[in-house]
Design a protein around this motif. Sequence first.
Motif, PDB file in Angstrom:
ATOM      1  N   GLY A   4      -4.122  -1.370 -10.457  1.00  0.00           N
ATOM      2  CA  GLY A   4      -5.268  -0.574 -10.894  1.00  0.00           C
ATOM      3  C   GLY A   4      -6.523  -0.905 -10.106  1.00  0.00           C
ATOM      4  N   PHE A   5      -6.733  -2.181  -9.824  1.00  0.00           N
ATOM      5  CA  PHE A   5      -7.914  -2.598  -9.066  1.00  0.00           C
ATOM      6  C   PHE A   5      -7.812  -2.150  -7.604  1.00  0.00           C
ATOM      7  CE2 PHE A   5     -10.147  -5.600  -6.322  1.00  0.00           C
ATOM      8  CZ  PHE A   5     -11.430  -5.528  -6.844  1.00  0.00           C
ATOM      9  N   TYR A   6      -6.744  -2.538  -6.925  1.00  0.00           N
ATOM     10  CA  TYR A   6      -6.652  -2.251  -5.490  1.00  0.00           C
ATOM     11  C   TYR A   6      -6.486  -0.760  -5.200  1.00  0.00           C
ATOM     12  CZ  TYR A   6      -7.035  -7.098  -4.393  1.00  0.00           C
ATOM     13  OH  TYR A   6      -7.546  -8.368  -4.270  1.00  0.00           O
ATOM     14  N   CYS A   7      -5.739  -0.047  -6.038  1.00  0.00           N
ATOM     15  CA  CYS A   7      -5.558   1.392  -5.815  1.00  0.00           C
ATOM     16  C   CYS A   7      -6.679   2.205  -6.461  1.00  0.00           C
ATOM     17  CB  CYS A   7      -4.196   1.843  -6.344  1.00  0.00           C
ATOM     18  SG  CYS A   7      -2.808   1.119  -5.460  1.00  0.00           S
ATOM     19  N   GLY A   8      -6.999   1.928  -7.699  1.00  0.00           N
ATOM     20  CA  GLY A   8      -8.016   2.701  -8.410  1.00  0.00           C
ATOM     21  C   GLY A   8      -9.428   2.427  -7.934  1.00  0.00           C
ATOM     22  N   VAL A   9      -9.805   1.157  -7.885  1.00  0.00           N
ATOM     23  CA  VAL A   9     -11.183   0.793  -7.523  1.00  0.00           C
ATOM     24  C   VAL A   9     -11.408   0.856  -6.019  1.00  0.00           C
ATOM     25  CG1 VAL A   9     -12.944  -1.018  -7.626  1.00  0.00           C
ATOM     26  CG2 VAL A   9     -11.426  -0.671  -9.571  1.00  0.00           C
ATOM     27  N   LEU A  10     -10.528   0.221  -5.248  1.00  0.00           N
ATOM     28  CA  LEU A  10     -10.748   0.118  -3.798  1.00  0.00           C
ATOM     29  C   LEU A  10     -10.077   1.226  -2.989  1.00  0.00           C
ATOM     30  CD1 LEU A  10     -10.567  -3.733  -3.157  1.00  0.00           C
ATOM     31  CD2 LEU A  10     -12.561  -2.284  -3.594  1.00  0.00           C
ATOM     32  N   GLY A  11      -9.252   2.055  -3.604  1.00  0.00           N
ATOM     33  CA  GLY A  11      -8.689   3.209  -2.904  1.00  0.00           C
ATOM     34  C   GLY A  11      -7.474   2.934  -2.036  1.00  0.00           C
ATOM     35  N   CYS A  12      -6.833   1.775  -2.210  1.00  0.00           N
ATOM     36  CA  CYS A  12      -5.594   1.511  -1.473  1.00  0.00           C
ATOM     37  C   CYS A  12      -4.501   2.430  -2.026  1.00  0.00           C
ATOM     38  CB  CYS A  12      -5.163   0.058  -1.651  1.00  0.00           C
ATOM     39  SG  CYS A  12      -6.313  -1.154  -0.978  1.00  0.00           S
ATOM     40  N   THR A  13      -3.441   2.597  -1.261  1.00  0.00           N
ATOM     41  CA  THR A  13      -2.308   3.390  -1.720  1.00  0.00           C
ATOM     42  C   THR A  13      -1.032   2.564  -1.598  1.00  0.00           C
ATOM     43  OG1 THR A  13      -2.021   4.335   0.494  1.00  0.00           O
ATOM     44  CG2 THR A  13      -3.332   5.617  -1.084  1.00  0.00           C
ATOM     45  N   VAL A  14      -0.077   2.835  -2.484  1.00  0.00           N
ATOM     46  CA  VAL A  14       1.207   2.144  -2.414  1.00  0.00           C
ATOM     47  C   VAL A  14       1.972   2.723  -1.234  1.00  0.00           C
ATOM     48  CG1 VAL A  14       3.399   1.665  -3.572  1.00  0.00           C
ATOM     49  CG2 VAL A  14       1.267   1.694  -4.895  1.00  0.00           C
ATOM     50  N   GLU A  15       2.303   1.871  -0.290  1.00  0.00           N
ATOM     51  CA  GLU A  15       3.038   2.313   0.893  1.00  0.00           C
ATOM     52  C   GLU A  15       4.525   2.041   0.764  1.00  0.00           C
ATOM     53  OE1 GLU A  15       3.002   1.252   5.600  1.00  0.00           O
ATOM     54  OE2 GLU A  15       1.228   2.097   4.674  1.00  0.00           O
ATOM     55  N   ARG A  16       4.883   0.931   0.147  1.00  0.00           N
ATOM     56  CA  ARG A  16       6.293   0.541   0.091  1.00  0.00           C
ATOM     57  C   ARG A  16       6.503  -0.393  -1.092  1.00  0.00           C
ATOM     58  NH1 ARG A  16       8.567  -3.633   3.608  1.00  0.00           N
ATOM     59  NH2 ARG A  16      10.796  -3.368   3.652  1.00  0.00           N
ATOM     60  N   ARG A  17       7.603  -0.209  -1.786  1.00  0.00           N
ATOM     61  CA  ARG A  17       7.947  -1.081  -2.919  1.00  0.00           C
ATOM     62  C   ARG A  17       9.358  -1.609  -2.727  1.00  0.00           C
ATOM     63  NH1 ARG A  17       4.882   0.149  -8.266  1.00  0.00           N
ATOM     64  NH2 ARG A  17       6.199  -1.550  -8.972  1.00  0.00           N
ATOM     65  N   GLN A  18       9.525  -2.880  -3.003  1.00  0.00           N
ATOM     66  CA  GLN A  18      10.851  -3.493  -3.056  1.00  0.00           C
ATOM     67  C   GLN A  18      10.904  -4.253  -4.385  1.00  0.00           C
ATOM     68  OE1 GLN A  18      10.601  -5.264   1.131  1.00  0.00           O
ATOM     69  NE2 GLN A  18      12.791  -4.825   0.875  1.00  0.00           N
ATOM     70  N   ASP A  19      11.055  -3.499  -5.461  1.00  0.00           N
ATOM     71  CA  ASP A  19      11.022  -4.077  -6.794  1.00  0.00           C
ATOM     72  C   ASP A  19      12.135  -5.094  -7.027  1.00  0.00           C
ATOM     73  OD1 ASP A  19       8.710  -2.708  -7.794  1.00  0.00           O
ATOM     74  OD2 ASP A  19       9.926  -0.898  -7.945  1.00  0.00           O
ATOM     75  N   ASP A  20      13.271  -4.946  -6.328  1.00  0.00           N
ATOM     76  CA  ASP A  20      14.382  -5.873  -6.528  1.00  0.00           C
ATOM     77  C   ASP A  20      14.019  -7.306  -6.142  1.00  0.00           C
ATOM     78  OD1 ASP A  20      14.264  -4.756  -3.896  1.00  0.00           O
ATOM     79  OD2 ASP A  20      16.282  -5.496  -3.470  1.00  0.00           O
TER      80      ASP A  20
END
Length: 140
Positions: free
Chosen positions: A25-41
Amino acid sequence: MAMAISIREIDHIVLRVRDLDRMLGFYCGVLGCTVERRQDDIGLIQLRAGRSLVDLVPVDSELGRGGGAAPGEEGRNLDHMCFRLETFDEHALVEHLGSYGVESGSVSSRYGAEGYGPSMYIEDPEGNTVELKGPPAKIE
């Protein structure tokens, strides 16, 4: 002859985090970063921050468990990170940050990769210090 190393910019930083949703929420919502890649495993979420990446690794994930204790008052994984902003409008920044409940520090001229320019410090939800730095000051 030995090769000379020439560093251009920060490629990525890795933050071990306790509360992934809050940090997203902070990095994407406040600072405007976007999720580029996820490796949840394995527990890796990579965020695009301009030309750089911020990797978030939950401390209870496969990757995170290998790093020891969670970050906190007595131990940190990082002093601070600095994001170079394209523009620096102090009033607009303070207003934007305040709308998310983020307290902005005072603006000072600080030295960075491109010379002196305006910057302010803020904290992310887990106490990491983030410097927001504007373009270098124009020398007349």
